[in-house]
Design an enzyme around this catalytic site. Structure first.
Site, mmCIF file in Angstrom:
data_model
loop_
_atom_site.group_PDB
_atom_site.id
_atom_site.type_symbol
_atom_site.label_atom_id
_atom_site.label_comp_id
_atom_site.label_asym_id
_atom_site.label_seq_id
_atom_site.Cartn_x
_atom_site.Cartn_y
_atom_site.Cartn_z
ATOM 1 C CD GLU A 1 -3.281 -1.208 1.734
ATOM 2 O OE1 GLU A 1 -3.761 -0.164 2.013
ATOM 3 O OE2 GLU A 1 -3.807 -2.213 1.916
HETATM 4 N N1 CAA Z 1 -6.226 11.845 -4.218
HETATM 5 C C1 CAA Z 1 -6.564 12.206 -5.455
HETATM 6 N N2 CAA Z 1 -5.860 12.473 -6.256
HETATM 7 C C2 CAA Z 1 -4.716 12.130 -6.331
HETATM 8 C C3 CAA Z 1 -3.949 11.746 -5.064
HETATM 9 C C4 CAA Z 1 -4.868 11.171 -3.867
HETATM 10 N N3 CAA Z 1 -4.375 10.944 -2.808
HETATM 11 N N4 CAA Z 1 -2.740 11.244 -5.445
HETATM 12 C C5 CAA Z 1 -2.584 11.612 -6.665
HETATM 13 N N5 CAA Z 1 -3.690 11.885 -7.331
HETATM 14 C C6 CAA Z 1 -3.917 12.488 -8.614
HETATM 15 C C7 CAA Z 1 -3.218 13.742 -8.816
HETATM 16 O O1 CAA Z 1 -4.111 14.954 -8.571
HETATM 17 C C8 CAA Z 1 -3.110 13.728 -10.477
HETATM 18 O O2 CAA Z 1 -4.291 14.160 -11.086
HETATM 19 P P1 CAA Z 1 -4.347 15.676 -11.808
HETATM 20 O O3 CAA Z 1 -3.323 15.340 -12.902
HETATM 21 O O4 CAA Z 1 -5.501 15.543 -12.237
HETATM 22 O O5 CAA Z 1 -3.891 16.491 -10.921
HETATM 23 C C9 CAA Z 1 -2.825 12.156 -10.750
HETATM 24 O O6 CAA Z 1 -3.513 11.583 -9.482
HETATM 25 C C10 CAA Z 1 -1.729 11.727 -10.794
HETATM 26 O O7 CAA Z 1 -0.659 12.113 -9.641
HETATM 27 P P2 CAA Z 1 0.625 12.358 -9.774
HETATM 28 O O8 CAA Z 1 1.197 12.909 -10.751
HETATM 29 O O9 CAA Z 1 1.151 12.663 -8.370
HETATM 30 O O10 CAA Z 1 1.189 10.813 -9.951
HETATM 31 P P3 CAA Z 1 2.686 10.171 -9.736
HETATM 32 O O11 CAA Z 1 2.776 9.325 -10.967
HETATM 33 O O12 CAA Z 1 3.830 11.096 -9.615
HETATM 34 O O13 CAA Z 1 2.536 9.272 -8.725
HETATM 35 C C11 CAA Z 1 2.340 8.307 -6.339
HETATM 36 C C12 CAA Z 1 2.013 9.525 -7.517
HETATM 37 C C13 CAA Z 1 1.846 9.135 -5.025
HETATM 38 C C14 CAA Z 1 3.844 7.947 -6.460
HETATM 39 C C15 CAA Z 1 1.540 7.222 -6.745
HETATM 40 O O14 CAA Z 1 1.755 6.723 -7.792
HETATM 41 C C16 CAA Z 1 1.527 5.934 -5.612
HETATM 42 O O15 CAA Z 1 0.782 6.139 -4.447
HETATM 43 N N6 CAA Z 1 2.130 5.092 -5.862
HETATM 44 C C17 CAA Z 1 2.103 3.938 -4.695
HETATM 45 C C18 CAA Z 1 0.935 2.872 -5.179
HETATM 46 C C19 CAA Z 1 0.811 2.048 -4.168
HETATM 47 O O16 CAA Z 1 0.504 2.438 -2.974
HETATM 48 N N7 CAA Z 1 0.750 0.760 -4.412
HETATM 49 C C20 CAA Z 1 0.240 -0.201 -3.561
HETATM 50 C C21 CAA Z 1 -0.377 -1.453 -4.051
HETATM 51 S S1 CAA Z 1 -1.861 -1.877 -3.686
HETATM 52 C C22 CAA Z 1 -1.561 -2.823 -2.114
HETATM 53 O O17 CAA Z 1 -0.495 -2.953 -1.768
HETATM 54 C C23 CAA Z 1 -2.643 -3.632 -1.760
HETATM 55 C C24 CAA Z 1 -2.611 -4.998 -1.039
HETATM 56 O O18 CAA Z 1 -3.088 -6.051 -1.699
HETATM 57 C C25 CAA Z 1 -2.507 -5.037 0.330
#
Ligand code: CAA
Length: 380
Positions: A363
Site C-alpha cells: 500500500e
Molecule cells: N487523491 C486524489 N487524487 C490524487 C491523489 C490522492 N491522494 N494522489 C494523486 N492524485 C492525482 C493527482 O492529483 C493527479 O491528477 P491530476 O493530474 O488530475 O492533478 C494524478 O493523481 C497523478 O498524480 P501524480 O502526478 O502525483 O502521480 P505520480 O505518477 O507522481 O504518482 C504516487 C503519485 C503517490 C507516487 C502514486 O503513484 C502512488 O501512490 N504510488 C504507490 C502505489 C501503491 O501504493 N501501491 C500499492 C499497491 S496496492 C496494495 O499493496 C494492496 C494490497 O494488496 C495490500
C-alpha cells in the site's frame, strides 16, 4: 482533546482481543509454516462484522467509525497479521471504494456480500512493472461499447485466490495517461480470468498472495466504477484510507511483539536477576513503548481526520510511514530481548519480525509515503 475511547470502542476492542486470543492464536504458527489461509477464521470475522466495519448497515456493514476499525486492526495484528491483512484489504480497499464511488446497482450486487464476509474482495493495482510507479499500467481495458476487454497481469494480489470480487485498475486510453485509467469490478470465474501462482513469502505467510492473469476477459460496462477515466483517482483515494488500516496493522505487530518481550523480560533471569532489571533491556523496553505510543497517536489522528471529513492523504501517509518503521524496529528488539529463544518459532517474535517487513512495502513503500508527505509540504 480527549484520548479516552468510548464505551462502544472499548467493547469492540475487547471483542477483537477475545477473538484474536481464542480463534487466531491457536494454529497461528502452523498456518504461517504451511502458508495456510485462515479461511475459517475469516468466516468468523465476517460474522462478527469485522469485514465491513465502516459500511452502512443498510448494505450489511457495522456502520462504525475509522477509529473503531483501527482498534480492531491493532488487536487482530497483535496475534496474526496474516488474518488482519484480509480485514484491511476488504474494508479499506474494496468495501470503502465500492460504497463511496460505486452506484446503487453495484452496491446492491457486490457490497452487501463483501461487507458481511459472505465473499471477500481483492484490490488489483500492482503489476510486474507498475508497483510504486502506479500510473504505468500495462493492463488494458479496451472499450467495446457495452463492455471492456481486459488483458494483462497483476502481481502480489492479497486475497488473490480467496477473493470472489476483484477491483481491477486498467488503462483504457494510453494517450490520456493517468486520466485514461479505469477501475472495473471483475468476478472470479469470468472466462479468461486465471489465478496465477501463489507467492512463497517472507512474512504474512498465511495470507493468500497471487498473480492474476486476464486474457480477453469481457467485463460489462456497468461494472466500471465512476466516470470514464476515474480509475487512478479511485486508486489514490482508496489507498489513502488503506494506509490507515496498514498503519494500524503495523501498530498491532509492534504492540504484540513488545508485550511478549516485556513478559519474557520479567521471567527470564541472567546474572541472578530478571533481565528487565538490566538497564540494557529496560531501556530497550522504554524506547519500544514510547515509539509505539507515538505511532498510536499518528494512527488515531489519521483515523480521526477520516471520521471528521478532513483530508487524510498526508496524515495516513505519516501514520503508515512511522508505524511501519516502529514495527520493524520493535520486532527486531523483541527478538533480541528473547535471545536464542527469539530465533525459535515457538516464541512468536521471529514471525512478528518477518511480518513487520511488509508494512514498509505494501500500500505504498516508506519511500512513496515520503513522496506524498514531502510533495504536500512543498505545495502548501
Ligand atoms: N487523491 C486524489 N487524487 C490524487 C491523489 C490522492 N491522494 N494522489 C494523486 N492524485 C492525482 C493527482 O492529483 C493527479 O491528477 P491530476 O493530474 O488530475 O492533478 C494524478 O493523481 C497523478 O498524480 P501524480 O502526478 O502525483 O502521480 P505520480 O505518477 O507522481 O504518482 C504516487 C503519485 C503517490 C507516487 C502514486 O503513484 C502512488 O501512490 N504510488 C504507490 C502505489 C501503491 O501504493 N501501491 C500499492 C499497491 S496496492 C496494495 O499493496 C494492496 C494490497 O494488496 C495490500
Amino acid at each position: 482533546m480527549d484520548f479516552t475511547l468510548s464505551e462502544e470502542q472499548l467493547m469492540i476492542q475487547q471483542a477483537a482481543r477475545d477473538f484474536a486470543q481464542n480463534e487466531l492464536l491457536p494454529g497461528v504458527i502452523e498456518r504461517d509454516d504451511a502458508q495456510k489461509f485462515p479461511a475459517e477464521q475469516v468466516k468468523k470475522m465476517g460474522e462478527l462484522g469485522f469485514l465491513g466495519m465502516m459500511v452502512n448497515p443498510k448494505y450489511g456493514g457495522s456502520g462504525l467509525d475509522a477509529i473503531s476499525y483501527t482498534i480492531v486492526m491493532e488487536e487482530l495484528s497483535k496475534i496474526d497479521a496474516s488474518a488482519s491483512v484480509v480485514v484491511s484489504v476488504n474494508n479499506s480497499l474494496v468495501c470503502w471504494g465500492l460504497e463511496t464511488y460505486g452506484n446503487e446497482a453495484q452496491k446492491e450486487k457486490y457490497l452487501t456480500k463483501l461487507a458481511t464476509g459472505e465473499v471477500i474482495g481483492a484490490f488489483c493495482l500492482s503489476e510486474p512493472e507498475a508497483g510504486s510507479d502506479a500510473t504505468s499500467q500495462k493492463t488494458t481495458a479496451i472499450d467495446k461499447g457495452d463492455h471492456y476487454i481486459l488483458n494483462g497481469t497483476k502481481n502480489w494480489i492479497t486475497n488473490g485466490n480467496s477473493a470472489s470480487t476483484y477491483l481491477v485498475i486498467a488503462q483504457t486510453d494510453i494517450e490520456k495517461g493517468h486520466k485514461g485509467i479505469n477501475v472495473l469490478i471483475v468476478e472470479k470465474g469470468m472466462p479468461g480470468f486465471e489465478i496465477g501462482p501463489k507467492e512463497n513469502k517472507l512474512g504474512i505467510r498465511g495470507s493468500d498472495t497471487h498473480s492474476l492473469i486476464f486474457n480477453d476477459v469481457k467485463v460489462p460496462k456497468e461494472n466500471r466504477i465512476g466516470a470514464d477515466g476515474f480509475g487512478f483517482k479511485f486508486a489514490m483515494k482508496t489507498l489513502a484510507g488503506g494506509r490507515i488500516g496498514i498503519a494500524a496493522q503495523a501498530l498491532g505487530i509492534a504492540s504484540g511483539a513488545y508485550e511478549l518481550a516485556l513478559k519474557y523480560s520479567k521471567e527470564r533471569k541472567t546474572f541472578g536477576t530478571e533481565i528487565c532489571n538490566h538497564q540494557a533491556i529496560a531501556f530497550k523496553l522504554a524506547d519500544m513503548h514510547t515509539k509505539i505510543e507515538a505511532a498510536r497517536h499518528l494512527v488515531n489522528k489519521a483515523a480521526w481526520d477520516k471520521d471528521n471529513g478532513n483530508n487524510y492523504d498526508v496524515s495516513s501517509a505519516m501514520a503508515k510511514l512511522y508505524a511501519s518503521e516502529v514495527a520493524m524496529e520493535t520486532t527486531i528488539e523483541a527478538v533480541q530481548i528473547h535471545g536464542g529463544n527469539g530465533f525459535v518459532k515457538d516464541y512468536h517474535v521471529e514471525r512478528f519480525m518477518r511480518d513487520a517487513k511488509i508494512t514498509q512495502i505494501y500500500e505504498g513503500t516508506s519511500e512513496i509515503q515520503k513522496i506524498v508527505i514531502s510533495r504536500s509540504l512543498i505545495k502548501n
